[in-house]
Design an enzyme around this catalytic site. Structure first.
Site, PDB file in Angstrom:
ATOM      1  N   CYS A  50      37.856  29.770  41.902  1.00 55.01           N
ATOM      2  CA  CYS A  50      36.916  29.513  43.203  1.00 55.01           C
ATOM      3  C   CYS A  50      35.868  31.076  43.280  1.00 55.01           C
ATOM      4  CB  CYS A  50      38.234  30.353  44.167  1.00 55.01           C
ATOM      5  SG  CYS A  50      39.212  29.236  44.746  1.00 55.01           S
ATOM      6  N   GLU A  89      35.982  28.626  50.037  1.00 56.13           N
ATOM      7  CA  GLU A  89      36.256  27.511  49.226  1.00 56.13           C
ATOM      8  C   GLU A  89      38.472  27.011  48.889  1.00 56.13           C
ATOM      9  OE1 GLU A  89      32.687  28.572  46.198  1.00 56.13           O
ATOM     10  OE2 GLU A  89      35.136  28.201  45.302  1.00 56.13           O
ATOM     11  N   CYS A 140      36.049  42.560  40.878  1.00 55.83           N
ATOM     12  CA  CYS A 140      36.992  42.276  39.735  1.00 55.83           C
ATOM     13  C   CYS A 140      35.407  41.668  38.595  1.00 55.83           C
ATOM     14  CB  CYS A 140      37.625  40.713  39.057  1.00 55.83           C
ATOM     15  SG  CYS A 140      39.881  41.832  39.955  1.00 55.83           S
ATOM     16  N   CYS A 148      35.156  37.743  37.711  1.00 57.24           N
ATOM     17  CA  CYS A 148      35.347  36.618  39.611  1.00 57.24           C
ATOM     18  C   CYS A 148      33.796  36.905  40.461  1.00 57.24           C
ATOM     19  CB  CYS A 148      35.976  37.384  39.988  1.00 57.24           C
ATOM     20  SG  CYS A 148      36.598  36.535  41.645  1.00 57.24           S
ATOM     21  N   CYS A 156      44.915  25.339  46.704  1.00 57.09           N
ATOM     22  CA  CYS A 156      44.866  26.471  46.119  1.00 57.09           C
ATOM     23  C   CYS A 156      43.633  26.808  47.468  1.00 57.09           C
ATOM     24  CB  CYS A 156      43.985  26.712  45.105  1.00 57.09           C
ATOM     25  SG  CYS A 156      43.628  28.580  44.339  1.00 57.09           S
ATOM     26  N   CYS A 187      35.557  39.650  48.432  1.00 54.56           N
ATOM     27  CA  CYS A 187      36.468  39.677  47.713  1.00 54.56           C
ATOM     28  C   CYS A 187      35.744  41.646  48.217  1.00 54.56           C
ATOM     29  CB  CYS A 187      36.798  39.672  47.106  1.00 54.56           C
ATOM     30  SG  CYS A 187      38.470  40.620  46.330  1.00 54.56           S
TER      31      CYS A 187
HETATM   32  N1  SAH Z   1      42.604  38.265  44.530  1.00 53.36           N
HETATM   33  C1  SAH Z   1      43.980  37.526  43.851  1.00 53.36           C
HETATM   34  C2  SAH Z   1      44.297  35.674  43.920  1.00 53.36           C
HETATM   35  C3  SAH Z   1      42.862  35.282  44.206  1.00 53.36           C
HETATM   36  S1  SAH Z   1      41.865  35.303  42.288  1.00 53.36           S
HETATM   37  C4  SAH Z   1      44.143  38.142  41.911  1.00 53.36           C
HETATM   38  O1  SAH Z   1      43.129  38.533  41.773  1.00 53.36           O
HETATM   39  O2  SAH Z   1      45.202  38.220  41.765  1.00 53.36           O
HETATM   40  C5  SAH Z   1      43.365  33.508  41.406  1.00 53.36           C
HETATM   41  C6  SAH Z   1      42.968  34.313  39.589  1.00 53.36           C
HETATM   42  O3  SAH Z   1      41.530  33.683  39.683  1.00 53.36           O
HETATM   43  C7  SAH Z   1      43.588  35.821  39.636  1.00 53.36           C
HETATM   44  O4  SAH Z   1      44.408  35.486  38.471  1.00 53.36           O
HETATM   45  C8  SAH Z   1      42.001  36.096  38.435  1.00 53.36           C
HETATM   46  O5  SAH Z   1      42.157  37.085  37.612  1.00 53.36           O
HETATM   47  C9  SAH Z   1      41.647  34.456  38.299  1.00 53.36           C
HETATM   48  N2  SAH Z   1      39.836  34.397  38.038  1.00 53.36           N
HETATM   49  C10 SAH Z   1      39.247  35.280  38.584  1.00 53.36           C
HETATM   50  N3  SAH Z   1      37.682  34.597  38.312  1.00 53.36           N
HETATM   51  C11 SAH Z   1      38.711  33.949  37.378  1.00 53.36           C
HETATM   52  C12 SAH Z   1      37.368  33.501  35.804  1.00 53.36           C
HETATM   53  N4  SAH Z   1      36.280  33.586  36.240  1.00 53.36           N
HETATM   54  N5  SAH Z   1      37.424  33.013  35.131  1.00 53.36           N
HETATM   55  C13 SAH Z   1      39.191  32.796  34.387  1.00 53.36           C
HETATM   56  N6  SAH Z   1      40.187  32.972  35.560  1.00 53.36           N
HETATM   57  C14 SAH Z   1      39.389  33.675  36.894  1.00 53.36           C
HETATM   58 FE1  SF4 Z   2      38.818  39.260  44.236  1.00 55.64          FE
HETATM   59 FE2  SF4 Z   2      38.273  37.806  42.711  1.00 55.64          FE
HETATM   60 FE3  SF4 Z   2      39.953  40.067  41.592  1.00 55.64          FE
HETATM   61 FE4  SF4 Z   2      41.104  38.180  42.844  1.00 55.64          FE
HETATM   62  S1  SF4 Z   2      40.114  38.348  40.579  1.00 55.64           S
HETATM   63  S2  SF4 Z   2      40.999  40.692  43.357  1.00 55.64           S
HETATM   64  S3  SF4 Z   2      39.531  37.369  44.004  1.00 55.64           S
HETATM   65  S4  SF4 Z   2      37.124  40.157  42.661  1.00 55.64           S
END
Ligand code: SAH
Ligand code: SF4
Length: 387
Positions: free
Chosen positions: A346, A97, A127, A130, A116, A123
């Site tokens: 994303c 994406e 998290c 996410c 972006c 990944c």
């Molecule tokens: N892996 C990196 C960059 C990609 S994620 C990181 O984690 O920083 C980019 C941002 O989107 C991160 O701050 C992550 O915590 C946030 N993010 C991911 N899923 C999300 C969600 N469902 N709601 C809000 N923020 C989210």
């Molecule tokens: Fe990976 Fe999503 Fe965590 Fe960023 S927020 S490190 S993309 S699992």
């Protein structure tokens, strides 16, 4: 398929490597610039589009390198037209994406246009809130695959008389877990002989890969760094980011300070606010105690609900959290939601596709599909707050 098995693309080559290739082929040096100009200003779809170059030369290069532009599977545009989410297919069929976010700039003819980009398919960090993390890890993207996301957007913006002004590495994947290709992509995007974007117009977001942060500080790059902190408390952070080490909060803080000392650039902390998890007034005060005295900026992101069942806090809880930080003198912004109807966080577009409509296998075979309804609300990075 691993990144190394994807045919090497011309977009993997730094300008100095392009010079070396041209010299190796026994050609005059100006051909390298001609090639770079064509690649980064004209966005060719194939070698036949490189008309400035003699056919023989094109064929010799095509024997060794691919161009492999991204193939657009879907494009979803928000109701206000400011957010465009793309599902792109890489040459081996991998789906990723990319998002374009546009913000009208007062007094400017052109909007701020931030791309972006994804750095990995899936990944490994897991998290819990996410959508990408819940997919698991598929593979790293090559520098060319990262750069072509930007070029794909640049091409359709040019047709509107607009251009890419910023790039944020905040799409699918953990950029610093794919360090070499991420930094190569930054160099390609910022080299004046390649894409030529100002370094200050680029931000990398990391979940907190300490070794990567330290290496980045040594790169002599003037790019922004955002670290996804999410909690001032070690145990809570480990629950939210299961792959974080036992002292991740302290480690992140030390690394952020080192980054600041080395580069002079203050780090942004991203904090996904999740109802009932990390959004209490007490947690906000704990965050204040941790951060106070470190030059930084906090970006609060009310979480976008995904399949994991983690929800957005009530508005008053978000405002209270922000107030506590601001009153303690910590610069802080709440990320504005944009493009809420298009599954914009994303990982969500791909997940939506897989869950609600057709299987990933079908999707990877399917042509560009028309826009369909989506269900989830989404947060959006606001680059002006990040940089
Ligand atoms: N892996 C990196 C960059 C990609 S994620 C990181 O984690 O920083 C980019 C941002 O989107 C991160 O701050 C992550 O915590 C946030 N993010 C991911 N899923 C999300 C969600 N469902 N709601 C809000 N923020 C989210
Ligand atoms: Fe990976 Fe999503 Fe965590 Fe960023 S927020 S490190 S993309 S699992």
């Amino acid at each position: 398929m691993k990144a190394t098995e994807v045919p090497k693309s011309l977009y993997d080559l730094l300008p100095t490597e392009m010079d070396a290739l041209i010299a190796e082929l026994g050609l005059p040096a100006y051909r390298a610039n001609q090639l770079l100009q064509a690649l980064y200003r004209e966005f060719p779809a194939g070698f036949d589009d490189l008309r400035q170059l003699p056919v023989g030369l094109r064929m010799r290069i095509a024997e060794r390198y691919a161009l492999s532009p991204a193939d657009e599977v879907r494009r979803v545009v928000s109701a206000d037209g400011n957010t465009t989410k793309l599902l792109l297919r890489m040459s081996d069929g991998t789906l990723i994406e990319t998002v374009l976010m546009q913000y009208p700039e007062p007094g400017e003819r052109h909007p701020r246009s931030t791309v972006c980009v994804s750095t990995q398919a899936g990944c490994a960090m897991g998290c819990v809130f996410c959508a990408t993390g819940q997919m698991g890890f598929e593979r790293n993207l090559s520098a060319a695959e990262i750069v072509t996301q930007v070029l794909h957007v640049a091409k359709f913006l040019r047709a509107r008389g607009q251009h890419v002004t910023n790039v944020v590495f905040m799409g699918m994947g953990e950029p610093l877990a794919n360090y070499g290709e991420t930094v190569r992509a930054v160099r390609l995007l910022t080299d004046p002989r390649a894409f030529g974007l100002g370094q200050r117009h680029i931000t990398i977001s990391t979940v907190g890969v300490i070794r990567g942060i330290d290496r980045l500080a040594e790169e002599d790059l003037q790019i922004g760094l955002a670290i996804s902190l999410h909690s001032p408390d070690e145990a809570l952070r480990q629950r939210l980011v299961p792959t974080a080490g036992p002292s991740s909060v302290q480690d992140i803080f030390s690394a952020a300070r080192r980054y600041f000392q080395k580069t002079g650039r203050r780090v942004t902390f991203e904090y996904a606010l999740i109802a009932g998890q990390n959004d209490s007034a007490e947690t906000a005060r704990q965050l204040v105690r941790l951060i106070r005295g470190t030059p930084t900026h906090v970006n609060l992101i009310p979480v976008n609900p995904t399949a994991g069942g983690y929800g957005k806090p009530a508005r008053h809880a978000v405002m209270e959290f922000e107030r506590i930080l601001l009153e303690a003198g910590i610069t802080c912004t709440v990320r504005v939601e944009k493009g809420s109807e298009i599954s914009a966080a994303c990982g969500q577009l791909r997940t939506d596709e897989a869950n609600s409509f057709i299987s990933m296998e079908e999707l990877s075979q399917s042509p560009v599909a028309p826009m369909r309804g989506h269900r989830q609300a989404s947060p959006f990075p606001v680059p002006s707050q990040i940089q």
